[in-house]
Scaffold this active site. Sequence first.
Site, PDB file in Angstrom:
ATOM      1  N   SER A  18     -19.279  44.178   8.059  1.00  0.00           N
ATOM      2  CA  SER A  18     -20.578  44.578   7.486  1.00  0.00           C
ATOM      3  C   SER A  18     -20.457  45.037   6.039  1.00  0.00           C
ATOM      4  O   SER A  18     -21.434  45.003   5.298  1.00  0.00           O
ATOM      5  CB  SER A  18     -21.199  45.705   8.324  1.00  0.00           C
ATOM      6  N   VAL A  68     -15.074  48.213  18.409  1.00  0.00           N
ATOM      7  CA  VAL A  68     -13.759  47.656  18.783  1.00  0.00           C
ATOM      8  C   VAL A  68     -12.961  48.591  19.692  1.00  0.00           C
ATOM      9  O   VAL A  68     -11.998  48.156  20.331  1.00  0.00           O
ATOM     10  CB  VAL A  68     -12.894  47.270  17.544  1.00  0.00           C
ATOM     11  N   ASN A  94      -9.984  43.435  11.009  1.00  0.00           N
ATOM     12  CA  ASN A  94     -10.191  44.188   9.760  1.00  0.00           C
ATOM     13  C   ASN A  94     -10.815  45.570  10.002  1.00  0.00           C
ATOM     14  O   ASN A  94     -10.620  46.475   9.184  1.00  0.00           O
ATOM     15  CB  ASN A  94     -11.092  43.351   8.833  1.00  0.00           C
ATOM     16  N   SER A 146      -2.015  48.260   5.866  1.00  0.00           N
ATOM     17  CA  SER A 146      -2.172  49.050   4.638  1.00  0.00           C
ATOM     18  C   SER A 146      -0.810  49.404   4.051  1.00  0.00           C
ATOM     19  O   SER A 146       0.179  49.542   4.788  1.00  0.00           O
ATOM     20  CB  SER A 146      -2.917  50.346   4.975  1.00  0.00           C
ATOM     21  N   TYR A 159      -3.320  57.696  10.161  1.00  0.00           N
ATOM     22  CA  TYR A 159      -3.635  56.370   9.594  1.00  0.00           C
ATOM     23  C   TYR A 159      -2.349  55.562   9.358  1.00  0.00           C
ATOM     24  O   TYR A 159      -2.263  54.382   9.717  1.00  0.00           O
ATOM     25  CB  TYR A 159      -4.404  56.569   8.283  1.00  0.00           C
ATOM     26  N   ALA A 161       0.490  55.864  10.869  1.00  0.00           N
ATOM     27  CA  ALA A 161       1.052  55.481  12.170  1.00  0.00           C
ATOM     28  C   ALA A 161       0.303  54.283  12.745  1.00  0.00           C
ATOM     29  O   ALA A 161       0.903  53.335  13.261  1.00  0.00           O
ATOM     30  CB  ALA A 161       0.990  56.659  13.135  1.00  0.00           C
ATOM     31  N   LYS A 163      -1.374  51.971  11.127  1.00  0.00           N
ATOM     32  CA  LYS A 163      -1.171  50.747  10.345  1.00  0.00           C
ATOM     33  C   LYS A 163       0.271  50.244  10.462  1.00  0.00           C
ATOM     34  O   LYS A 163       0.519  49.033  10.420  1.00  0.00           O
ATOM     35  CB  LYS A 163      -1.552  50.991   8.881  1.00  0.00           C
ATOM     36  N   ILE A 192      -8.204  49.654  -2.666  1.00  0.00           N
ATOM     37  CA  ILE A 192      -9.222  48.634  -2.918  1.00  0.00           C
ATOM     38  C   ILE A 192     -10.581  49.326  -3.020  1.00  0.00           C
ATOM     39  O   ILE A 192     -10.892  50.208  -2.195  1.00  0.00           O
ATOM     40  CB  ILE A 192      -9.246  47.595  -1.756  1.00  0.00           C
TER      41      ILE A 192
HETATM   42  P1  NAP Z   1     -15.135  50.201   4.849  1.00  0.00           P
HETATM   43  O1  NAP Z   1     -15.820  49.757   3.613  1.00  0.00           O
HETATM   44  O2  NAP Z   1     -15.210  51.631   5.266  1.00  0.00           O
HETATM   45  O3  NAP Z   1     -15.631  49.276   6.064  1.00  0.00           O
HETATM   46  C1  NAP Z   1     -15.140  49.490   7.363  1.00  0.00           C
HETATM   47  C2  NAP Z   1     -15.667  48.428   8.279  1.00  0.00           C
HETATM   48  O4  NAP Z   1     -15.102  48.640   9.597  1.00  0.00           O
HETATM   49  C3  NAP Z   1     -17.176  48.479   8.445  1.00  0.00           C
HETATM   50  O5  NAP Z   1     -17.651  47.152   8.586  1.00  0.00           O
HETATM   51  C4  NAP Z   1     -17.361  49.239   9.760  1.00  0.00           C
HETATM   52  O6  NAP Z   1     -18.559  48.921  10.447  1.00  0.00           O
HETATM   53  C5  NAP Z   1     -16.163  48.713  10.531  1.00  0.00           C
HETATM   54  N1  NAP Z   1     -15.795  49.566  11.661  1.00  0.00           N
HETATM   55  C6  NAP Z   1     -15.324  50.837  11.620  1.00  0.00           C
HETATM   56  N2  NAP Z   1     -15.116  51.274  12.887  1.00  0.00           N
HETATM   57  C7  NAP Z   1     -15.460  50.270  13.715  1.00  0.00           C
HETATM   58  C8  NAP Z   1     -15.480  50.108  15.122  1.00  0.00           C
HETATM   59  N3  NAP Z   1     -15.080  51.099  15.951  1.00  0.00           N
HETATM   60  N4  NAP Z   1     -15.894  48.930  15.650  1.00  0.00           N
HETATM   61  C9  NAP Z   1     -16.298  47.919  14.827  1.00  0.00           C
HETATM   62  N5  NAP Z   1     -16.305  48.013  13.483  1.00  0.00           N
HETATM   63  C10 NAP Z   1     -15.895  49.181  12.935  1.00  0.00           C
HETATM   64  O7  NAP Z   1     -13.570  49.891   4.811  1.00  0.00           O
HETATM   65  P2  NAP Z   1     -12.702  48.844   3.955  1.00  0.00           P
HETATM   66  O8  NAP Z   1     -12.131  49.561   2.817  1.00  0.00           O
HETATM   67  O9  NAP Z   1     -13.473  47.582   3.743  1.00  0.00           O
HETATM   68  O10 NAP Z   1     -11.508  48.609   4.990  1.00  0.00           O
HETATM   69  C11 NAP Z   1     -11.353  47.423   5.755  1.00  0.00           C
HETATM   70  C12 NAP Z   1      -9.939  47.423   6.327  1.00  0.00           C
HETATM   71  O11 NAP Z   1      -8.999  47.447   5.242  1.00  0.00           O
HETATM   72  C13 NAP Z   1      -9.623  48.647   7.187  1.00  0.00           C
HETATM   73  O12 NAP Z   1      -8.811  48.266   8.283  1.00  0.00           O
HETATM   74  C14 NAP Z   1      -8.847  49.539   6.261  1.00  0.00           C
HETATM   75  O13 NAP Z   1      -7.983  50.412   6.953  1.00  0.00           O
HETATM   76  C15 NAP Z   1      -8.100  48.511   5.447  1.00  0.00           C
HETATM   77  N6  NAP Z   1      -7.614  49.001   4.144  1.00  0.00           N
HETATM   78  C16 NAP Z   1      -8.487  49.424   3.182  1.00  0.00           C
HETATM   79  C17 NAP Z   1      -7.998  49.880   1.965  1.00  0.00           C
HETATM   80  C18 NAP Z   1      -8.888  50.345   0.846  1.00  0.00           C
HETATM   81  O14 NAP Z   1      -8.360  50.864  -0.159  1.00  0.00           O
HETATM   82  N7  NAP Z   1     -10.188  50.184   0.917  1.00  0.00           N
HETATM   83  C19 NAP Z   1      -6.609  49.922   1.758  1.00  0.00           C
HETATM   84  C20 NAP Z   1      -5.750  49.491   2.764  1.00  0.00           C
HETATM   85  C21 NAP Z   1      -6.270  49.027   3.956  1.00  0.00           C
HETATM   86  P3  NAP Z   1     -19.932  49.768  10.187  1.00  0.00           P
HETATM   87  O15 NAP Z   1     -20.373  49.359   8.796  1.00  0.00           O
HETATM   88  O16 NAP Z   1     -20.866  49.314  11.251  1.00  0.00           O
HETATM   89  O17 NAP Z   1     -19.547  51.208  10.268  1.00  0.00           O
END
Ligand code: NAP
Length: 247
Positions: A18, A68, A94, A146, A159, A161, A163, A192
């Site tokens: 989303s 999830v 994701n 991550s 977090y 642990a 990842k 990001i």
């Molecule tokens: P974000 O903007 O906070 O988006 C998180 C997404 O995960 C949203 O679509 C959310 O849905 C969904 N979500 C959360 N809990 C959920 C659940 N229980 N069931 C289904 N969907 C769920 O995060 P992002 O930065 O894009 O992160 C995406 C992935 O990249 C994550 O795994 C994160 O750990 C990883 N990551 C991010 C970064 C960074 O710097 N941003 C760095 C390393 C890794 P809703 O919108 O409905 O809440």
Amino acid sequence: MTSFSSPTQQIALITGASRGIGRAIATSLADSGRFIYINYQSSEEAARTTLEAVKAAGSDGALLGFDVTDQAAAESAISKVITDKGTIDILVNNAGISDDMLMVWMRSENWHRVMDTNLTGFYNVTKPVVKTMLSKRCGRIINITSTSGQMGQAGQVNYSASKAGLIGATMALSREIAKRNITVNAVAPGFIETDMIKDLPKDQILKTVPAGRLGKPEEVAAAVTFLCSPEAGYITGQVLGINGGIC
Ligand code: NAP
């Protein structure tokens, strides 16, 4: 090259699509005509915006809302997709959350919420999808881990642990199913620009990034799209860092 069908015939499921990185992955995979299932937990309106982006990229898709962490809900949604479309060719795990605090302050619920979403969520979604990939003898699974899971990050014991666990799961599953022409890889973003890091101190973060800037969701999405291509058919069990040189 694999016997992977052409992109226009492929069905992709992206969890947490989303917003943020998930939305960029959905749009990038849609570019070559794949049908995209957009999973989300609660942000239905934002998920509709992702669907509009998928359509603007020249493809089509559908919303697939479920939590999830809820195994029964994940199985039921995936079973409906397989009934409707016959298969899922690409799965991107994701969906993820962070809940940062020092270990000394961390309560059991802070630990379990993060583990349940980031690691058990992988199990709940991947298990039913792998079954259909095994019978079709091809597929691509990409897990978004991550840098925090590779290096460890103070304030993120839960977090990191979750990842790091996802990296172990990626390597183990890749060995189990490589002979069936299914690749399993992890992509490890650094910092990001998404909602997840909007409250972190940008000045402090940038001092740790050799490239001197935050990454863009599209830069993560490009790596995922490459791993879904026929050219990446011999890459499995790997972790690809997208982190501006952090590690
Ligand atoms: P974000 O903007 O906070 O988006 C998180 C997404 O995960 C949203 O679509 C959310 O849905 C969904 N979500 C959360 N809990 C959920 C659940 N229980 N069931 C289904 N969907 C769920 O995060 P992002 O930065 O894009 O992160 C995406 C992935 O990249 C994550 O795994 C994160 O750990 C990883 N990551 C991010 C970064 C960074 O710097 N941003 C760095 C390393 C890794 P809703 O919108 O409905 O809440």
